[in-house]
Design a protein around this motif. Structure first.
Motif, PDB file in Angstrom:
ATOM      1  N   GLN A 140       0.839  -1.209   0.000  1.00 27.84           N
ATOM      2  CA  GLN A 140       0.000   0.000   0.000  1.00 27.84           C
ATOM      3  C   GLN A 140       0.871   1.255   0.000  1.00 27.84           C
ATOM      4  OE1 GLN A 140      -2.262  -1.237   3.499  1.00 27.84           O
ATOM      5  NE2 GLN A 140      -4.107  -1.412   2.221  1.00 27.84           N
ATOM      6  N   MET A 141       1.930   1.243   0.810  1.00 23.30           N
ATOM      7  CA  MET A 141       2.836   2.395   0.843  1.00 23.30           C
ATOM      8  C   MET A 141       3.481   2.602  -0.529  1.00 23.30           C
ATOM      9  SD  MET A 141       3.977   4.850   2.788  1.00 23.30           S
ATOM     10  CE  MET A 141       4.710   4.978   4.421  1.00 23.30           C
ATOM     11  N   TRP A 160       0.597  10.890 -10.754  1.00 21.24           N
ATOM     12  CA  TRP A 160      -0.468  11.883 -10.904  1.00 21.24           C
ATOM     13  C   TRP A 160      -0.290  13.116 -10.033  1.00 21.24           C
ATOM     14  CZ3 TRP A 160      -2.461   6.610 -10.373  1.00 21.24           C
ATOM     15  CH2 TRP A 160      -2.868   6.056 -11.611  1.00 21.24           C
ATOM     16  N   ASP A 161       0.758  13.151  -9.230  1.00 22.75           N
ATOM     17  CA  ASP A 161       0.938  14.316  -8.369  1.00 22.75           C
ATOM     18  C   ASP A 161       2.374  14.824  -8.529  1.00 22.75           C
ATOM     19  OD1 ASP A 161      -1.053  15.570  -6.232  1.00 22.75           O
ATOM     20  OD2 ASP A 161       0.965  15.764  -5.409  1.00 22.75           O
ATOM     21  N   ARG A 162       2.960  15.393  -7.486  1.00 22.55           N
ATOM     22  CA  ARG A 162       4.288  15.990  -7.642  1.00 22.55           C
ATOM     23  C   ARG A 162       5.360  15.219  -6.897  1.00 22.55           C
ATOM     24  NH1 ARG A 162       3.076  21.370  -9.711  1.00 22.55           N
ATOM     25  NH2 ARG A 162       1.245  20.853 -10.954  1.00 22.55           N
ATOM     26  N   GLY A 163       5.158  13.923  -6.712  1.00 27.78           N
ATOM     27  CA  GLY A 163       6.218  13.096  -6.163  1.00 27.78           C
ATOM     28  C   GLY A 163       6.346  13.111  -4.646  1.00 27.78           C
ATOM     29  N   TYR A 164       5.318  13.584  -3.972  1.00 30.63           N
ATOM     30  CA  TYR A 164       5.333  13.501  -2.514  1.00 30.63           C
ATOM     31  C   TYR A 164       3.896  13.429  -1.995  1.00 30.63           C
ATOM     32  CZ  TYR A 164       3.892  18.431  -2.053  1.00 30.63           C
ATOM     33  OH  TYR A 164       3.199  19.608  -2.109  1.00 30.63           O
ATOM     34  N   GLN A 191      11.213   8.175  -0.406  1.00 33.62           N
ATOM     35  CA  GLN A 191      11.176   7.875   1.034  1.00 33.62           C
ATOM     36  C   GLN A 191      10.077   6.862   1.350  1.00 33.62           C
ATOM     37  OE1 GLN A 191      10.857  11.938   2.494  1.00 33.62           O
ATOM     38  NE2 GLN A 191      13.023  11.949   3.112  1.00 33.62           N
ATOM     39  N   MET A 192       8.928   7.021   0.698  1.00 34.36           N
ATOM     40  CA  MET A 192       7.835   6.056   0.941  1.00 34.36           C
ATOM     41  C   MET A 192       8.267   4.655   0.537  1.00 34.36           C
ATOM     42  SD  MET A 192       4.302   7.942  -0.189  1.00 34.36           S
ATOM     43  CE  MET A 192       4.421   9.657  -0.624  1.00 34.36           C
ATOM     44  N   ARG A 193       8.945   4.559  -0.609  1.00 36.77           N
ATOM     45  CA  ARG A 193       9.383   3.234  -1.068  1.00 36.77           C
ATOM     46  C   ARG A 193      10.425   2.630  -0.126  1.00 36.77           C
ATOM     47  NH1 ARG A 193       8.306   5.155  -6.501  1.00 36.77           N
ATOM     48  NH2 ARG A 193      10.199   6.395  -6.317  1.00 36.77           N
ATOM     49  N   LEU A 194      11.312   3.476   0.386  1.00 35.28           N
ATOM     50  CA  LEU A 194      12.311   2.966   1.331  1.00 35.28           C
ATOM     51  C   LEU A 194      11.625   2.446   2.604  1.00 35.28           C
ATOM     52  CD1 LEU A 194      15.297   2.558   2.256  1.00 35.28           C
ATOM     53  CD2 LEU A 194      15.005   4.711   3.492  1.00 35.28           C
ATOM     54  N   MET A 195      10.683   3.226   3.120  1.00 37.29           N
ATOM     55  CA  MET A 195       9.995   2.795   4.339  1.00 37.29           C
ATOM     56  C   MET A 195       9.245   1.488   4.081  1.00 37.29           C
ATOM     57  SD  MET A 195       8.788   6.395   6.106  1.00 37.29           S
ATOM     58  CE  MET A 195       8.065   7.220   4.689  1.00 37.29           C
ATOM     59  N   ALA A 196       8.669   1.355   2.882  1.00 39.35           N
ATOM     60  CA  ALA A 196       7.978   0.110   2.527  1.00 39.35           C
ATOM     61  C   ALA A 196       8.960  -1.050   2.503  1.00 39.35           C
ATOM     62  CB  ALA A 196       7.297   0.265   1.167  1.00 39.35           C
ATOM     63  N   GLU A 197      10.133  -0.805   1.920  1.00 39.26           N
ATOM     64  CA  GLU A 197      11.139  -1.872   1.830  1.00 39.26           C
ATOM     65  C   GLU A 197      11.597  -2.296   3.232  1.00 39.26           C
ATOM     66  OE1 GLU A 197      14.828  -0.793  -0.162  1.00 39.26           O
ATOM     67  OE2 GLU A 197      15.753  -2.493   0.877  1.00 39.26           O
ATOM     68  N   LEU A 198      11.854  -1.314   4.091  1.00 43.97           N
ATOM     69  CA  LEU A 198      12.304  -1.641   5.451  1.00 43.97           C
ATOM     70  C   LEU A 198      11.226  -2.397   6.218  1.00 43.97           C
ATOM     71  CD1 LEU A 198      14.199   1.646   6.431  1.00 43.97           C
ATOM     72  CD2 LEU A 198      15.187  -0.536   5.673  1.00 43.97           C
ATOM     73  N   ARG A 237      19.918   2.870   6.956  1.00 46.32           N
ATOM     74  CA  ARG A 237      19.175   3.051   5.706  1.00 46.32           C
ATOM     75  C   ARG A 237      18.288   4.292   5.787  1.00 46.32           C
ATOM     76  NH1 ARG A 237      18.048  -1.223   2.493  1.00 46.32           N
ATOM     77  NH2 ARG A 237      17.382   0.403   1.067  1.00 46.32           N
ATOM     78  N   LEU A 238      17.684   4.493   6.932  1.00 48.99           N
ATOM     79  CA  LEU A 238      16.824   5.680   7.104  1.00 48.99           C
ATOM     80  C   LEU A 238      17.657   6.956   6.988  1.00 48.99           C
ATOM     81  CD1 LEU A 238      14.537   4.568  10.077  1.00 48.99           C
ATOM     82  CD2 LEU A 238      13.811   4.947   7.705  1.00 48.99           C
ATOM     83  N   SER A 239      18.830   6.936   7.624  1.00 49.90           N
ATOM     84  CA  SER A 239      19.668   8.128   7.638  1.00 49.90           C
ATOM     85  C   SER A 239      20.086   8.525   6.222  1.00 49.90           C
ATOM     86  CB  SER A 239      20.903   7.902   8.503  1.00 49.90           C
ATOM     87  OG  SER A 239      20.505   7.643   9.831  1.00 49.90           O
TER      88      SER A 239
END
Lengths: 555, 103
Positions: free
Chosen positions: A67-68, A78-82, A352-359, A392-394
């Motif tokens: 979902q993330m 469809w938006d501006r990447g955030y 950032q959303m994709r990274l959080m999803a991966e973690l 990874r977050l940093s």
């Protein structure tokens, strides 16, 4: 996590097809704006200052990785990447075009999400403790009940035209992390004689007339939850004022009629209707199965965590602020700060959303949460994985060690985006965070909640901030009122105004004076800001805020 | 009786499809650049132009009259809300400030 059934999928597909046709009819001129507006609002589509805004519900703040990722994809396509995560566990897209919105809704439906009832005078997204299912202190996971309420309230025919919007929050613990006392209905899971049930609060809310919710009953059982909540809505639907928008929320109804009268009326409906509520026990059992706790890894050591904690001051600082005790000692709840100093509170880029999803997928049992404090949570991370997660977050700008500190600010979008706002919120939050970082005082100051709203509607929860800031339009100039002493937890309280407001260029120094005043007067480092305020009261803060003004003027 | 004072106005709205802020130009076009707006000094004419805008529901949403003043490059906002609409948000270089050349 709840998984959509065929029923949910069919319902969403039908709603989305209807909305697609409504958008087409608006564009071809068959529908006027007056006709179209309530239809788009029912589907979460607002028209703001610079563009449309699509508000997507994240029920009880829970997301799976898929979902993330889809939220990230939508923001790029469809938006501006955030995206902007809000104080009601929604995500807002600030730049969609009208023709694209039906496609965005279809993309959301692919991962079991929607924007239904994120606007209008309906039951809004049901919110919950963002540590649900992981917290060491909870009686039970509140999310199955929140999901039950979501299903019950979605498209409920009796409650599509309430006097005003209606917000429900659920917490599973005594420590209130869902601000249930500032909701139309607040539910707290409690245990009585071995039975799980709910303490029910009613009539809380912020906005123009802030009120702390009142207890309407100390206990309803699990089986009584839906009939009882429905009885409250029924009474509100009949007694709630429709003559004045500003007196239409249930908090006003409760204040005008009195909690005892409301309780009597609710009980009367409840006694009459509760036997009609049959069969949802099976539904609840199925939902509970979806929320079965993840199989936590056992027997794996936490040495990697201890080593990193000992050797790396950066990791230690992050661990001290951004981790919360998990019910399992080998695990931790990770709060990912979306409050890098100087950044927009609650915003995350697609990357950032994709990274959080991966973690979440690799280290967190595929679970993410969005908090009303506009951060993202990985609720179940093994301590041995924390150094890697932090690293990874940093790298992605998500490693800020400031959760619960002065720069972990709640801020509504304010006049940078919102058509209702009377002043900006975001730049004030950015400047305060930047300033406390320059001064390097926030770790010394410790726990303090600063909450900023750009208008009286209080989406930024300023009334319940330890320090609240309210942006107003004073004769064509942005002006900021400060309150001190509010609290959002089980000690919920409304802040008190310090005095006259401050222009935009003076608000950051004013907040700085409040923080340094606290450092000067606290008994010791263990006395938090709010504790010190409760001990000494407003006077020293008032002096710091206003006497300085006078001496500067006199100089 | 002296004429009531009338502060100059522009007609503004949001575009139906894109949702962005636009201003009504002297030629009746909708421009994303406020400096191209028709600065209206007369109350009667303001009402006429607003009615004209309201008849264009296929193009724009929610037209209204906003206070404005003459500037070197064209009409300028007098209130900060209109200034944000004309410029874009302050946290990112998005909206008008990114889309309009020469601003």
């Amino acid at each position: 996590m709840y998984r959509y059934q065929d029923f949910d999928r069919a319902f969403l597909a039908e709603r989305n097809a209807q909305f697609r046709a409504q958008v087409e009819r608006r564009i071809d001129g068959s529908l006027t704006e007056d006709e179209f507006k309530p239809l788009r609002l029912m589907n979460g589509l607002y028209l703001q200052l610079h563009a449309y805004m699509l508000r997507v519900a994240i029920p009880y703040g829970s997301l799976r990785s898929a979902q993330m990722r889809q939220l990230a994809m939508i923001s790029e396509r469809w938006d501006r990447g955030y995206g902007h995560f809000t104080t009601r566990q929604n995500i807002q897209y600030n730049w969609p075009e009208l023709r694209d919105v039906p496609d965005m809704l279809d993309a959301l439906a692919e991962v079991g999400m929607h924007a239904i009832q994120t606007s209008g005078n309906t039951v809004r997204n049901v919110t919950a403790d963002h540590f649900a299912g992981a917290a060491a202190d909870e009686v039970a996971d509140p999310r199955p009940y929140a999901e039950l309420l979501r299903q019950w309230s979605t498209d409920h025919p009796e409650f599509q035209f309430l006097p005003r919007k209606f917000k429900i929050a659920v917490t599973g613990a005594e420590a209130d992390r869902a601000v249930i006392r500032a909701h139309d209905i607040g539910l707290q899971l409690v245990e009585k004689d071995g039975e799980i049930g709910f303490r029910v609060l009613v009539g809380g809310g912020l906005g123009r007339t802030p009120v702390i919710g009142k207890v309407i009953t100390d206990f309803v059982s699990e089986a009584e939850l839906l009939p009882y909540v429905e009885a409250i809505l029924n009474v509100y639907n009949r007694f709630g004022r429709r003559d004045n928008k500003y007196k239409a929320r249930i908090k006003i109804t409760v204040n005008e009629e009195g909690i005892d009268k409301i309780r009597e009326e609710v009980d009367a409906v409840f006694v009459r209707t509760r036997d009609e509520f049959t069969g949802f026990g099976d539904v609840l059992d199925r939902i509970k199965a979806d929320f079965a706790p993840p199989a936590l890894e056992e027997g794996r050591g936490t040495q990697a965590y201890s080593d990193a904690y000992e050797q790396s001051p950066v990791f230690r600082s992050w661990a001290d602020t951004n981790l919360t005790a998990h019910r399992d000692a080998d695990h931790a709840i990770v709060t990912i700060s979306l409050k890098a100093h100087g950044a927009t509170p609650g915003d995350a880029t697609a990357d950032q959303m994709r990274l959080m999803a991966e973690l979440a997928e690799r280290y967190g049992h595929d679970e993410l949460r969005i908090s009303h404090e506009q951060n993202v949570i990985l609720p179940h991370v093994h301590r041995a994985d924390l150094p890697e997660v932090h690293a990874r977050l940093s790298e992605a700008g998500l490693g800020t060690a400031n959760v619960g500190l002065a720069s972990d600010i709640i801020a509504c979008p304010g006049m940078d985006y919102c058509a209702l706002a009377t002043a900006r919120s975001i730049p004030i939050a950015q400047e305060i965070a930047t300033r406390v970082d320059e001064l390097k005082i926030e770790h010394e100051v410790g726990h303090v909640q600063i909450k900023i709203s750009g208008c009286i509607n209080a989406c930024g929860h300023h009334h319940v901030g330890h320090i609240g800031i309210l942006g107003l339009d004073r004769a064509g100039v942005e002006n900021y009122q400060i309150t001190i002493g509010g609290a959002a937890g089980s000690d919920a309280a409304l802040g008190t105004r310090t005095g006259p407001g401050f222009p935009a260029e003076e608000i950051v120094p004013a907040i700085e004076r409040i923080l340094t005043t606290y450092l000067d007067l606290r008994c010791d480092a263990a006395e938090t800001f709010i504790e010190a305020y409760r001990r000494v009261g407003m006077a020293p803060f008032k002096t710091a805020l206003y006497d300085k003004e006078q001496s500067r003027d006199a100089a | 009786m002296p004429p009531r004072s009338f502060s100059p106005k522009v007609v503004t709205a949001n575009r139906l499809l894109e949702g962005d802020a636009v201003w009504l130009t002297p030629s009746g076009r909708w421009s994303p650049d406020m400096r191209e707006a028709d600065l209206i000094e007369d109350e009667g004419r303001a009402a006429e132009r607003l009615a004209e805008a309201e008849s264009q529901a296929g193009l724009v949403v929610g037209p209204y009259l906003a206070d404005a003043k003459a500037g070197p490059g064209g009409p300028e906002p007098t209130h900060f809300r209109e200034a944000f609409r004309a410029r874009g948000p302050s946290n990112y270089r998005l909206g008008k400030q990114a889309e309009l050349t020469g601003s």
